[in-house]
Write a protein that holds these residues in place. Structure first.
Motif, PDB file in Angstrom:
ATOM      1  N   VAL A  10      -9.174   5.876   3.138  1.00 20.22           N
ATOM      2  CA  VAL A  10      -8.859   6.417   1.821  1.00 20.22           C
ATOM      3  C   VAL A  10     -10.152   6.453   1.021  1.00 20.22           C
ATOM      4  O   VAL A  10     -10.716   5.399   0.701  1.00 20.22           O
ATOM      5  CB  VAL A  10      -7.801   5.575   1.078  1.00 20.22           C
ATOM      6  CG1 VAL A  10      -7.414   6.265  -0.233  1.00 20.22           C
ATOM      7  CG2 VAL A  10      -6.571   5.351   1.952  1.00 20.22           C
ATOM      8  N   SER A  13     -11.184   4.544  -3.243  1.00 24.40           N
ATOM      9  CA  SER A  13      -9.953   3.746  -3.208  1.00 24.40           C
ATOM     10  C   SER A  13     -10.083   2.345  -3.789  1.00 24.40           C
ATOM     11  O   SER A  13      -9.299   1.465  -3.451  1.00 24.40           O
ATOM     12  CB  SER A  13      -9.443   3.654  -1.766  1.00 24.40           C
ATOM     13  OG  SER A  13     -10.472   3.263  -0.872  1.00 24.40           O
ATOM     14  N   GLY A  18      -6.334   6.113  -5.711  1.00 23.47           N
ATOM     15  CA  GLY A  18      -6.781   5.743  -4.373  1.00 23.47           C
ATOM     16  C   GLY A  18      -6.347   4.347  -3.977  1.00 23.47           C
ATOM     17  O   GLY A  18      -5.906   4.116  -2.849  1.00 23.47           O
ATOM     18  N   LEU A  19      -6.452   3.405  -4.907  1.00 24.67           N
ATOM     19  CA  LEU A  19      -6.041   2.033  -4.618  1.00 24.67           C
ATOM     20  C   LEU A  19      -4.531   1.964  -4.413  1.00 24.67           C
ATOM     21  O   LEU A  19      -4.051   1.267  -3.504  1.00 24.67           O
ATOM     22  CB  LEU A  19      -6.469   1.103  -5.751  1.00 24.67           C
ATOM     23  CG  LEU A  19      -6.114  -0.371  -5.582  1.00 24.67           C
ATOM     24  CD1 LEU A  19      -6.701  -0.946  -4.303  1.00 24.67           C
ATOM     25  CD2 LEU A  19      -6.582  -1.175  -6.803  1.00 24.67           C
ATOM     26  N   ALA A  22      -3.809   3.272  -1.014  1.00 23.86           N
ATOM     27  CA  ALA A  22      -4.247   2.304  -0.005  1.00 23.86           C
ATOM     28  C   ALA A  22      -3.236   1.172   0.132  1.00 23.86           C
ATOM     29  O   ALA A  22      -2.929   0.723   1.242  1.00 23.86           O
ATOM     30  CB  ALA A  22      -5.625   1.757  -0.378  1.00 23.86           C
ATOM     31  N   LEU A  34     -11.239   1.016   2.984  1.00 21.13           N
ATOM     32  CA  LEU A  34     -11.433   1.374   1.587  1.00 21.13           C
ATOM     33  C   LEU A  34     -12.838   1.921   1.406  1.00 21.13           C
ATOM     34  O   LEU A  34     -13.745   1.604   2.174  1.00 21.13           O
ATOM     35  CB  LEU A  34     -11.245   0.158   0.682  1.00 21.13           C
ATOM     36  CG  LEU A  34      -9.905  -0.572   0.758  1.00 21.13           C
ATOM     37  CD1 LEU A  34      -9.920  -1.784  -0.157  1.00 21.13           C
ATOM     38  CD2 LEU A  34      -8.764   0.358   0.401  1.00 21.13           C
ATOM     39  N   ASN A  87      -9.409  11.416  -1.455  1.00 19.43           N
ATOM     40  CA  ASN A  87      -9.000  11.155  -2.826  1.00 19.43           C
ATOM     41  C   ASN A  87     -10.164  11.139  -3.811  1.00 19.43           C
ATOM     42  O   ASN A  87      -9.964  11.358  -5.007  1.00 19.43           O
ATOM     43  CB  ASN A  87      -8.267   9.808  -2.890  1.00 19.43           C
ATOM     44  CG  ASN A  87      -8.050   9.333  -4.310  1.00 19.43           C
ATOM     45  OD1 ASN A  87      -7.196   9.829  -5.026  1.00 19.43           O
ATOM     46  ND2 ASN A  87      -8.857   8.359  -4.745  1.00 19.43           N
ATOM     47  N   THR A 225       1.242   5.556  -9.406  1.00 16.75           N
ATOM     48  CA  THR A 225       0.542   5.459  -8.127  1.00 16.75           C
ATOM     49  C   THR A 225       1.521   5.108  -7.004  1.00 16.75           C
ATOM     50  O   THR A 225       1.331   5.516  -5.862  1.00 16.75           O
ATOM     51  CB  THR A 225      -0.581   4.411  -8.193  1.00 16.75           C
ATOM     52  OG1 THR A 225      -0.041   3.141  -8.574  1.00 16.75           O
ATOM     53  CG2 THR A 225      -1.647   4.821  -9.198  1.00 16.75           C
TER      54      THR A 225
END
Length: 257
Positions: A10, A13, A18-19, A22, A34, A87, A225
């Motif tokens: 990703v 991230s 993004g996080l 992930a 990451l 991303n 998210t």
């Protein structure tokens, strides 16, 4: 969703969308890479913490995605991937005639060209294994436009075009490529804008959210998210095996207008 044994990269991230994506992949058991452009202890600690929380393999790899060679090397350093999530992105707002050329070049490089380079590096391994998922995080601005965002809008429209081409080139090979097009998502970056907008418009928090930030989002609610992560997991599932080369909007009706 069971993604045990699947390797996922990703980009961009360490925070925000993004996080969240992930974490959704980690929760499904994927082995995770990451990424961001920094190389700090806290970046690597984030991967270590995720590995412990979800009982998976996770690592952090730094790469400056404005450089094509580094974008491709990210995939090579990761040992390839089964799931690639493009991303990473940046933004700059200015009228076209005063838009800094360096900002244009960097936005196109990070938001669009990096997705081309990582995809090109990832596809041979996906073809060899007979399975792969490429998910590009585009934007409502990949389907419509706003003033003063020429580079971002151009890049995100390009991401949608790249998604279609990738879907066609991989059709029938066990690989899909799709784009998720979020509207406004409540991330730390968006949250940080709210106090300034309250001051500028002399409005309270809820009014700023409803009438300024979410003016073009008919639901008047942020996407989350977690919702984006869930959409991505569906795209990785067998239920979506015949969904390729298309866009999925998570924008509260923005692009239906």
């Amino acid at each position: 969703m069971d993604l045990q044994g699947k390797r996922a990269i990703v980009t961009g991230s360490t925070s925000g969308i993004g996080l969240g994506i992930a974490e959704a992949l980690a929760g499904a058991g994927a082995r995770l890479v990451l990424n961001s452009f920094t190389d700090r202890a806290e970046d690597h600690d984030l991967a270590s913490d995720m590995a412990k929380r979800f009982g998976i393999e996770a690592r952090y790899i730094s790469a400056d995605l404005s450089i094509g060679e580094e974008a491709r090397n990210l995939v090579h350093q990761a040992g390839g991937c089964d799931i690639l999530v493009n991303n990473a992105g940046i933004q700059h707002v200015a009228p076209i005639e005063s838009f800094p050329p360096a900002a244009w070049d960097r936005i196109i490089a990070i938001n669009l060209s990096s997705a081309f380079h990582t995809t090109a590096a990832a596809l041979p391994g996906m073809r060899a294994s007979g399975w792969g998922r490429v998910v590009n995080i585009a934007s409502a601005h990949g389907l419509t436009a706003s003033p003063y965002k020429s580079a971002y809008v151009a890049a995100k429209h390009g991401v949608v075009g790249l998604t279609k081409t990738t879907g066609l080139e991989t059709a029938g090979q066990g690989i899909t490529c799709n784009a998720i097009c979020p509207g406004y998502v409540l991330t730390p970056l968006v949250e940080a804008q709210i106090p300034d907008q309250m001051q500028v418009h002399h409005m309270d928090r809820e009014t700023v959210i409803r009438e300024v930030l979410l003016e073009r989002q008919p639901s008047k609610q942020f996407a989350t998210t977690e919702q984006l992560g869930g959409t991505l997991l569906w795209l990785c599932s067998d239920y979506a095996a015949q969904v390729t080369g298309t866009t999925i909007s998570v924008d509260g009706g923005w692009t239906a207008l």
